[in-house]
Design an enzyme around this catalytic site. Structure first.
Site, short mmCIF file in Angstrom:
data_model
loop_
_atom_site.label_atom_id
_atom_site.label_comp_id
_atom_site.label_asym_id
_atom_site.label_seq_id
_atom_site.Cartn_x
_atom_site.Cartn_y
_atom_site.Cartn_z
N GLU A 23 0.84 -1.21 0.00
CA GLU A 23 0.00 0.00 0.00
C GLU A 23 0.86 1.25 0.00
O GLU A 23 1.85 1.33 0.73
CB GLU A 23 -0.88 -0.01 1.26
CG GLU A 23 -2.23 0.60 1.03
CD GLU A 23 -3.06 -0.20 0.03
OE1 GLU A 23 -3.16 0.27 -1.13
OE2 GLU A 23 -3.58 -1.26 0.39
N HIS A 24 0.46 2.21 -0.83
CA HIS A 24 1.16 3.50 -0.93
C HIS A 24 2.59 3.31 -1.41
O HIS A 24 3.46 4.10 -1.07
CB HIS A 24 1.17 4.23 0.42
CG HIS A 24 -0.06 5.06 0.67
ND1 HIS A 24 -0.28 6.27 0.07
CD2 HIS A 24 -1.15 4.83 1.43
CE1 HIS A 24 -1.45 6.77 0.47
NE2 HIS A 24 -2.00 5.90 1.29
N ASP A 26 3.09 2.47 -4.86
CA ASP A 26 3.07 2.53 -6.33
C ASP A 26 3.78 3.78 -6.86
O ASP A 26 4.26 3.78 -7.98
CB ASP A 26 1.64 2.42 -6.88
CG ASP A 26 0.72 3.49 -6.33
OD1 ASP A 26 0.94 3.95 -5.20
OD2 ASP A 26 -0.23 3.86 -7.04
N GLY A 111 -17.14 4.44 -5.22
CA GLY A 111 -16.48 5.25 -4.22
C GLY A 111 -16.20 4.55 -2.91
O GLY A 111 -15.98 5.21 -1.89
N ALA A 112 -16.16 3.22 -2.90
CA ALA A 112 -15.89 2.47 -1.65
C ALA A 112 -14.43 2.03 -1.59
O ALA A 112 -14.05 1.23 -0.73
CB ALA A 112 -16.80 1.26 -1.55
N GLY A 113 -13.60 2.52 -2.51
CA GLY A 113 -12.20 2.11 -2.54
C GLY A 113 -12.00 0.76 -3.21
O GLY A 113 -10.93 0.17 -3.13
N SER A 116 -14.36 1.13 -8.58
CA SER A 116 -15.43 1.14 -9.59
C SER A 116 -15.00 1.94 -10.81
O SER A 116 -15.46 1.66 -11.92
CB SER A 116 -16.71 1.73 -8.99
OG SER A 116 -16.55 3.11 -8.72
N ASP A 161 -5.05 -0.16 -10.35
CA ASP A 161 -6.46 -0.55 -10.47
C ASP A 161 -6.76 -1.08 -11.87
O ASP A 161 -7.48 -2.07 -12.03
CB ASP A 161 -7.36 0.66 -10.20
CG ASP A 161 -7.13 1.24 -8.82
OD1 ASP A 161 -6.48 0.57 -8.00
OD2 ASP A 161 -7.61 2.36 -8.58
#
Ligand code: ADP
Ligand code: MG
Length: 367
Positions: A23-24, A26, A111-113, A116, A161
């Site tokens: 995480e964080h 990239d 928008g839930a991470g 989408s 993503d």
């Protein structure tokens, strides 16, 4: 395939994703390990011969109808930019893309991470690739999707993503090396080991998220400049010793998190999925303490999940809200879900959304 009047309409879809670990990192040329969800965004698409683009969605108002020539940075505004932007980026790269009619339906929550936005872009990309006979490799489709989000919508996105939505396969996580864009499928099938990954959407998104994201990126760039390195990818803990006190914990998160991705991959390759729990816990601790991107709701979800029997848990995504994941023995799914819901209710928080994440296939044609 179905027929609407004279036009032939077909369906393509792409999945949402969660990041298992990494995480964080990239923007520090690091490694990440997303996998695709069963939740998908479906587009029904048909070619138009008049060069126009129309789109509507069951999840958002504001359908559009405009000439493809009028698509570009900022146009169309709103959600349709994610879809039209992909056609714009493919055209801009010289591919023969024309107009289309698009109808969007989705089970990926917005928008839930869970990404989408990339699911929508990537479903459009595979539809356009087939409808216009482009035959492009998936990494090139991914680049067009990233350009749609960065340049047409104007939102910052690193590329994880889109790679996940296009390249993931069922029963695997996708090891993505953001230094060179290379990928590898890593076996990841929790159900085979009597386990499940729960995704706990806290339903909060704190306002400071965007500003803090920029500040973390800047700190990481400052740390690599201070060390005279192009990125922190190859830095060791010993290299960090001379850093200023404000940069040291930030850099320590990057270096330790990249190492943890390697350790998780080694365990998964060795068939030791059950043993990754402590690395998920360590990732959360590093994000909360060294990187300071967690929040009370994420910390609560993670702690309660562990206390109720999760083998490991961490926030996932950018932080300051969004979702956490927990690795849970299947017989503890209900207990963990109930415990998290009860703890949120006791704290007077909005009820979290809890779902099971089954590593699923990437984008493709549905019928
Ligand atoms: P996330 O990608 O984590 O869900 P983002 O803020 O990056 O959150 O993207 C969410 C946005 O993407 C929505 O606000 C909307 O503009 C667009 N979007 C995603 N899925 C759809 C959909 N099915 N229909 C319409 N717009 C969508
Ligand atoms: Mg997104």
């Amino acid at each position: 395939m179905s027929t609407h009047g004279w036009c032939r309409v077909s369906r393509w879809s792409a999945p949402g994703r969660v990041n298992l670990i990494g995480e964080h990192v990239d923007y520090a040329q690091g490694l990440c390990l997303p996998f695709a969800l069963a939740e998908r965004t479906v587009v029904e698409a048909a070619v138009r011969s008049d060069g126009r683009f129309t789109a509507r969605s069951d999840a958002e108002g504001g359908g559009v109808d405009l000439a493809l020539d009028d698509v570009g940075p900022g146009s169309p505004a709103g959600w349709a930019g994610y879809a039209a932007g992909v056609l714009w980026a493919l055209r801009d790269a010289g591919h023969p893309v024309g107009g289309m009619d698009l109808t969007v339906t989705a089970t990926v929550p917005l928008g839930a991470g869970l990404s989408s936005s990339a699911a929508l872009e990537c479903a459009v990309a595979v539809a356009a690739d087939e409808l216009f006979g482009l035959g492009l490799p998936r990494d090139e489709l991914a680049r067009a999707c990233v350009r749609a989000e960065n340049e047409v919508v104007g939102a910052a996105t690193g590329g994880m993503d889109q790679a996940a939505a296009l390249l993931c396969t069922a029963g695997h996580a996708l090891l993505l090396d953001t230094r060179d864009g290379s990928t590898r499928q890593v076996p990841f099938a929790p159900a085979d080991d009597g386990l499940a990954v729960l995704v706990i959407d806290t339903r909060v998104r704190h306002d400071l998220a965007d500003g803090q994201y920029g500040a973390r990126r800047a700190a990481v760039e400052k740390a690599s400049a201070a060390l005279g390195m192009p990125s922190l990818r190859d830095a060791t803990p010993a290299d960090l010793e001379g850093l200023d006190a404000d940069l040291l914990p930030r850099a320590r998160h990057i270096v330790s998190e990249i190492a943890r991705v390697g350790e998780v991959v080694a365990l998964l390759d060795a068939g030791r999925l059950r043993d990754i729990g402590p690395l998920l816990d360590a990732s959360h601790a590093s994000l909360a303490r060294d990187y300071a991107v967690s929040c009370a709701e994420l910390d609560l979800a993670v702690q309660v999940a562990r206390d109720a029997g999760a083998l490991g848990a961490r926030m996932t995504g950018g932080g300051f809200g969004g979702s956490a994941i927990a690795l849970v023995p299947v017989e503890r799914i209900d207990a963990v879900t109930d415990a998290v819901r009860a703890a949120f209710a006791r704290a007077g928080l909005t009820a979290p959304e809890v779902r099971t994440a089954e590593p699923s296939a990437g984008a493709g044609r549905d019928d």
